[in-house]
Design an enzyme around this catalytic site. Structure first.
Site, PDB file in Angstrom:
ATOM      1  N   LYS A   1       0.848  -1.195   0.000  1.00  0.00           N
ATOM      2  CA  LYS A   1       0.000   0.000   0.000  1.00  0.00           C
ATOM      3  C   LYS A   1       0.881   1.242   0.000  1.00  0.00           C
ATOM      4  O   LYS A   1       1.705   1.427   0.887  1.00  0.00           O
ATOM      5  CB  LYS A   1      -0.912   0.037   1.229  1.00  0.00           C
ATOM      6  CG  LYS A   1      -1.817   1.285   1.227  1.00  0.00           C
ATOM      7  CD  LYS A   1      -2.574   1.499   2.520  1.00  0.00           C
ATOM      8  CE  LYS A   1      -1.946   2.575   3.387  1.00  0.00           C
ATOM      9  NZ  LYS A   1      -1.868   3.895   2.740  1.00  0.00           N
TER      10      LYS A   1
ATOM     11  N   GLU B   1       9.805   1.033  10.606  1.00  0.00           N
ATOM     12  CA  GLU B   1      10.782   2.092  10.475  1.00  0.00           C
ATOM     13  C   GLU B   1      10.005   3.365  10.745  1.00  0.00           C
ATOM     14  O   GLU B   1       9.178   3.778   9.927  1.00  0.00           O
ATOM     15  CB  GLU B   1      11.398   2.027   9.081  1.00  0.00           C
ATOM     16  CG  GLU B   1      12.816   2.542   9.008  1.00  0.00           C
ATOM     17  CD  GLU B   1      12.818   4.024   8.725  1.00  0.00           C
ATOM     18  OE1 GLU B   1      12.769   4.393   7.551  1.00  0.00           O
ATOM     19  OE2 GLU B   1      12.856   4.799   9.697  1.00  0.00           O
TER      20      GLU B   1
ATOM     21  N   CYS C   1      12.779  10.854   7.956  1.00  0.00           N
ATOM     22  CA  CYS C   1      12.615  10.242   9.286  1.00  0.00           C
ATOM     23  C   CYS C   1      13.846  10.477  10.172  1.00  0.00           C
ATOM     24  O   CYS C   1      13.735  10.651  11.375  1.00  0.00           O
ATOM     25  CB  CYS C   1      12.333   8.759   9.153  1.00  0.00           C
ATOM     26  SG  CYS C   1      13.426   7.919   8.012  1.00  0.00           S
TER      27      CYS C   1
ATOM     28  N   GLU D   1       8.356  14.964  16.999  1.00  0.00           N
ATOM     29  CA  GLU D   1       8.818  14.982  15.615  1.00  0.00           C
ATOM     30  C   GLU D   1       7.921  15.934  14.826  1.00  0.00           C
ATOM     31  O   GLU D   1       6.708  15.806  14.851  1.00  0.00           O
ATOM     32  CB  GLU D   1       8.734  13.578  15.019  1.00  0.00           C
ATOM     33  CG  GLU D   1       9.309  13.506  13.607  1.00  0.00           C
ATOM     34  CD  GLU D   1       9.213  12.107  12.998  1.00  0.00           C
ATOM     35  OE1 GLU D   1       8.189  11.438  13.217  1.00  0.00           O
ATOM     36  OE2 GLU D   1      10.167  11.686  12.316  1.00  0.00           O
TER      37      GLU D   1
END
Lengths: 499, 524
Positions: free
Chosen positions: B215, B291, B325, B422
């Protein structure tokens, strides 16, 4: 004099054959001007003369390889891999040409032998290319303020290859070497110089820089010996007879260069009483007579358990007669070509005579000559089968390297293993039995580098290959080949250990 | 103990219907001609890619795909619902029982290297699609596609080298330890590096003989659909690779709970990662690799090379508009060089050119969506309220397109939200430190542990700090500097497992031990 010669091969293929030495991506004549002829073993006629490298030429090639290493070592692995992949495409594009040259120069049937060789070169290039960006070292923890790392470095290598699978044997050498980042001086056999020369042009086309790949055609005593003893080569790799391998190893002591050898064999194929005899006969026939028996792993000794001896021999005889059709290598139906040269022809014939003298019983062989069913010209020897052989016979102990097999009997498993191991060689062994337990136990005891369980001579490039005892030193193919073509450096990192 | 959560204040923003997330019922065509800003046109597949065919979703639902640089609709794509995921899993299961998984691994290797060659041949189109769909500059997209090609080649070269072992326990046993693929793998990828993240998932999964239901992120579905045609051309058999476009709550959920998917791999936020891990456990204990997010520390020592370090600080937080990231989003500067580095960093941030990704003079393109823009600007307000010092930026750039000025706050402390959370944008927070041990403590003061940067010319300092930082990748005198042979992944709440390098193949294989008894007694 031009460094190419226009040739037309027996199957009509026309091309420009390079005849020079390939040094620094250029074709050059030999420094002495000397040339030598290569003969078509199917017709006994010379094909063409090529330039012969002597010690001076080898020195030039080594110089080029040494110089090239200075920049080639810094090229990233993935770039090297891409060039190898490109080279594999070029080999496939030129499959017909290379296979035709190979068939004409070495006597290997085009359809059932030579084409397969060239395909395997393309495949092995791809396999090794996959390693080029994976040549990793280790990190080894030692203490809080100290650790070590290891890195692998490429070598400047000399490679000496035989005549039985010219380009294919060359690929077993140059593929892992290129993947590891080595620079190469490679010498073909004086009996089969042509395919490697055609290939050299493809190496240049694939984009390998000057000096990475250098080809010298020539003889063992001069060019080969100079490679083995050369002070600027880090390593020599050799495939050929044990006797020559010993010479190479001795010459290599000049600068203690790394040595890997792939030498002779007299590989035993064991047929046990619970074997699938039909399959054993088929595999034994293939493993012996393929390439006219000119195969280091040929199962040239067959040991059959006494209770199935007669039955096996009948089946084997049928297989041999059915499968091995001697003929012109460009005839699609031919599966057995000539042996490589007059020298080999005479030598094999002498062994056949010796076999008869020592009391072995010949059940297949000369009757074909008697029936005049062999071609008039060419070094054709029919498949020859001796049975009721004894352990101390010459044809049982010595490597013949032709289509001649020696069959003996045994009673117990213990005796089979003893006889199988009774050889200075230890390249391969084959075991036929339906009982897995028995086969594993026997295989563990056999002194050979490659054991085939219920098959023969069906190597895969992913599996390490190399002999025990006097059959060689080191393992080719698989991941093991990386150890042959790199050397490891250890770095001690002191990050605070004060004394 | 620090808690981290996504900002609750912004859950309200998510509830509002955002332009571009409009979903429709339609007989939308399975292919759309798209004209790129370069003037060229190409055919964009829009369907679900199942069994090497593009098909509409069973419910004929579609959703809009936006260009973040212009806020305009590019096209629509078909949406996969749970029943479509079922069909994809059926196809993948069937393909797994076939030659792909059980046959010669060199065949898989060749298919992947063919795919790499095709992607290289189509690179101009892929690069343009990526910039169009994600908003990243052409330069970034070019770098991404080159990495994709390299990585597929790397994985292709590995396919026939995943050897097992033989363990010696004596002559009466033969112990073969072999590696086998897992089966149907579900893979859920993010929007920040659409094609690159696709390759990190597809490469090792296919090389080791698995089949995949993947996906894409709902904001960046286009490049994976284009690449699907190339996968087919490369010789990857029907059912091995299936691409389902859709949303996390429906499509993603169907994957992570699916009873016949044996593994789920996810890249995205830590919050979603936790949810997926729970769903994976609850459904069928499917294997999980994650991750996730990061708030990586970029540490500058007194003995650094200031000029090169500032370049690395800029790369660390402004590369890919900070949507990375492992962005170096917490910058720690030692007191001896603090003023000098801060001044240089501010100047460098202000010199970053932000704008149209198809203009080669721009370094920073658009953020990927309105939602992201709102989140980032929200953090600017929070930072000001928390008492940090705004050094530069802190607002949108231009009035059309999701562009934000490179933003830096200084005097940031560990309790501030702009330190703990974040942000995922061109937004760096800066603090000063005195000693090496203090720097390590500050860096480790986070529930994340994805990466870190160390800038010093002293190897002893570098090794000392690198050994003690709790992060999966430590960069020394560089940043955001990847290579496909080097493993990448997070400590702590930044993830589970490693991608790239040899490690990636551990994620996609399982070990089978075959212990054979050898009975030596029966032989004569």
């Amino acid at each position: 004099m031009s460094l190419y010669k226009d040739l037309t091969l027996p199957n009509g293929v026309r091309y420009s054959q390079p005849i020079g030495l390939f040094i620094d991506n250029q074709w050059v004549a030999s420094s002495s001007g000397k040339t030598f002829e290569t003969v078509n073993p199917s017709t006994e006629e010379p094909i063409v003369s090529v330039y012969e490298a002597d010690e001076h030429d080898v020195d030039k090639a080594v110089s080029a390889a040494k110089e090239a290493m200075k920049t080639w070592r810094d090229v990233p692995g993935e770039e090297k891999a891409q060039k190898m992949i490109k080279l594999s495409f070029l080999v496939r594009e030129n499959l017909k040409l290379l296979a035709s040259v190979e068939a004409a120069d070495s006597g290997k049937p085009y359809e059932t032998n030579s084409k397969g060789d060239i395909e395997s070169v393309a495949n092995y290039l791809v396999y090794c290319a996959g390693f080029a960006d994976k040549l990793h070292g280790k990190m080894i923890p030692i203490a809080k303020d100290r650790y070590a790392i290891t890195k692998r470095y490429p070598l400047v290598v000399g490679q000496i290859i035989p005549w039985n699978y010219p380009l294919s044997m060359a690929s077993w050498k140059f593929c892992p070497a290129l993947a590891c980042g080595c620079t190469i001086v490679i010498k073909s056999s004086e009996l089969t110089p042509l395919s490697l020369l055609v290939f050299a042009d493809l190496v240049k086309k694939a984009g390998f820089p000057s000096g990475v790949f250098n080809v010298v055609s020539g003889f063992g005593a001069s060019a080969g010996n100079r490679i083995a003893e050369h002070p600027d080569l880090d390593k020599v790799a050799f495939t050929g007879s044990t006797a020559t391998g010993q010479k190479v190893m001795k010459s290599a002591t000049s600068n203690l260069k790394h040595v890997s050898l792939e030498c002779g064999g007299k590989s035993p194929l064991l047929v046990f009483d619970d074997a699938d005899l039909e399959q054993a006969a088929k595999w034994a026939s293939f493993g012996m007579m393929y390439n006219s028996g000119q195969n280091c792993t040929a199962n040239s000794r067959i040991l059959v358990q006494d209770t199935v001896y007669d039955k096996f021999i009948d089946l084997f005889k049928v297989e041999i007669t059915k499968s091995w059709i001697v003929g012109n290598v460009f005839d699609e139906k031919a599966t057995l070509g000539p042996v490589i040269s007059k020298g080999q022809y005479d030598k094999i014939k002498r062994y056949i005579t010796k076999g008869k003298e020592e009391g072995a019983k010949m059940i297949l062989g000369e009757e074909r000559e008697q029936l005049n069913s062999l071609p008039d010209k060419g070094y054709f020897i029919p498949p020859t089968v001796f049975i009721d052989c004894k352990q101390d016979m010459t044809i049982v102990q010595e490597e013949i390297f032709g289509p001649v097999v020696a069959i003996s009997k045994f009673s117990t498993d213990h005796e089979a293993v003893e006889k199988a191991n009774d050889s200075i060689y230890g390249l391969a062994a084959m075991v036929f039995s339906q009982n897995f337990q028995r086969v594993q136990t026997i295989a563990d005891q056999l002194e050979a580098g490659s054991i085939y369980l219920n098959s023969s001579n069906d190597e895969d490039i992913r599996v390490p290959f190399g002999g025990f005892k006097m059959s060689g030193i080191g393992k080719e193919l698989g991941e093991d080949a990386i150890d042959l073509y790199t050397e490891t450096k250890s770095f001690y990192m002191n990050v605070g250990h004060r004394i | 103990m620090l808690r981290f959560t996504t900002t609750k204040a912004f859950s309200a923003a998510r509830a509002v219907t955002k332009p571009g997330m409009i979903r429709c019922y339609s007989q939308y065509p399975l292919s759309k001609t798209i004209t790129l800003p370069t003037g060229e046109s190409y055919e964009q597949p829009t369907g679900l890619f199942i069994n090497n065919q593009f098909v509409p979703g069973k419910q004929h639902k579609t959703f809009e795909v936006l260009n973040p640089s212009t806020e305009e609709v590019i096209c629509q794509v078909h949406e996969a619902r749970a029943e479509d995921v079922d069909l994809a899993v059926d196809a993948a299961e069937k393909a797994f029982e076939g030659d792909w998984s059980l046959g010669d691994p060199a065949v898989r290797g060749r298919a992947l290297t063919n795919l790499a060659d095709l992607m290289e041949a189509h690179k101009d189109t892929l690069i343009a699609i990526e910039s169009l769909d994600n908003g990243k500059t052409l330069a970034n997209a070019t770098g991404d596609v080159a990495l994709v090609v390299n990585y597929l080649r790397y994985c292709g070269g590995y396919a026939d080298k995943l050897d097992g072992k033989v363990v010696n326990t004596g002559s009466d046993y033969l112990n073969i330890v072999k590696r086998e693929p897992l089966g149907v793998c579900g893979q859920i990828i993010p929007w920040n590096f659409p094609l690159l993240m696709w390759s990190w998932k597809v490469g090792p999964a296919l090389a080791s003989g698995n089949t995949v239901v993947l996906k894409t992120a709902e904001s960046t579905p286009l490049s994976a659909l284009y690449a699907a045609n190339l996968a087919k051309e490369a010789g990857i058999p029907a059912g091995v690779l299936n691409i389902v476009s859709g949303f996390g709550k429906i499509t993603g959920e169907a994957i992570s709970t699916h009873p016949r998917i044996r593994k789920v791999a996810f890249t995205g936020s830590t919050r979603t990662g936790k949810h997926i891990m729970a769903a994976a456990a609850q459904s069928n204990v499917k294997k999980v690799t994650l991750e996730l997010g990061g708030k990586s520390a970029n540490i500058v020592f007194n003995d650094c090379d200031v000029k090169k370090t500032v370049e690395n600080l800029v790369t660390g937080i402004f590369y890919n508009s900070g949507e990375v990231c492992c962005a170096g989003s917490r910058i720690f500067i030692q007191d001896g060089v603090y003023n000098e580095v801060l001044a240089e960093f501010k100047a460098a941030a202000e010199a970053v050119k932000v704008g149209n990704p198809f203009d080669p003079s721009n370094y920073q393109g658009a953020q990927t969506s309105q939602q992201q823009v709102d989140k980032i600007l929200g953090f600017v307000d929070i930072g000001k309220k928390e008492g940090a010092t705004l050094i530069t930026g802190g607002e949108r750039s231009g009035d059309k397109g999701y562009f934000i000025k490179p933003t830096l706050f200084a005097d940031v402390t560990p309790k501030m939200k702009i330190w703990t959370d974040e942000i995922f944008g061109p937004f760096g927070v800066i603090a000063k430190f005195k000693t090496v041990d203090e720097a390590i403590a500050l860096a480790n003061d986070s529930e994340y542990g994805l990466a870190a940067g160390i800038h010093t010319l002293n190897l002893n300092t570098a090794k000392y700090v690198a050994d003690r930082i709790k992060a999966g990748t430590v960069w020394i005198n560089t940043y955001n500097d990847f290579h496909n042979a080097v493993p990448f992944g997070g400590y702590k709440q930044s993830g589970i497992g490693r991608e790239m390098g040899e490690s990636a193949f551990d994620n996609y294989t399982q070990v089978k031990a075959i212990r054979i008894k050898i009975d030596e007694s029966g032989n004569n």
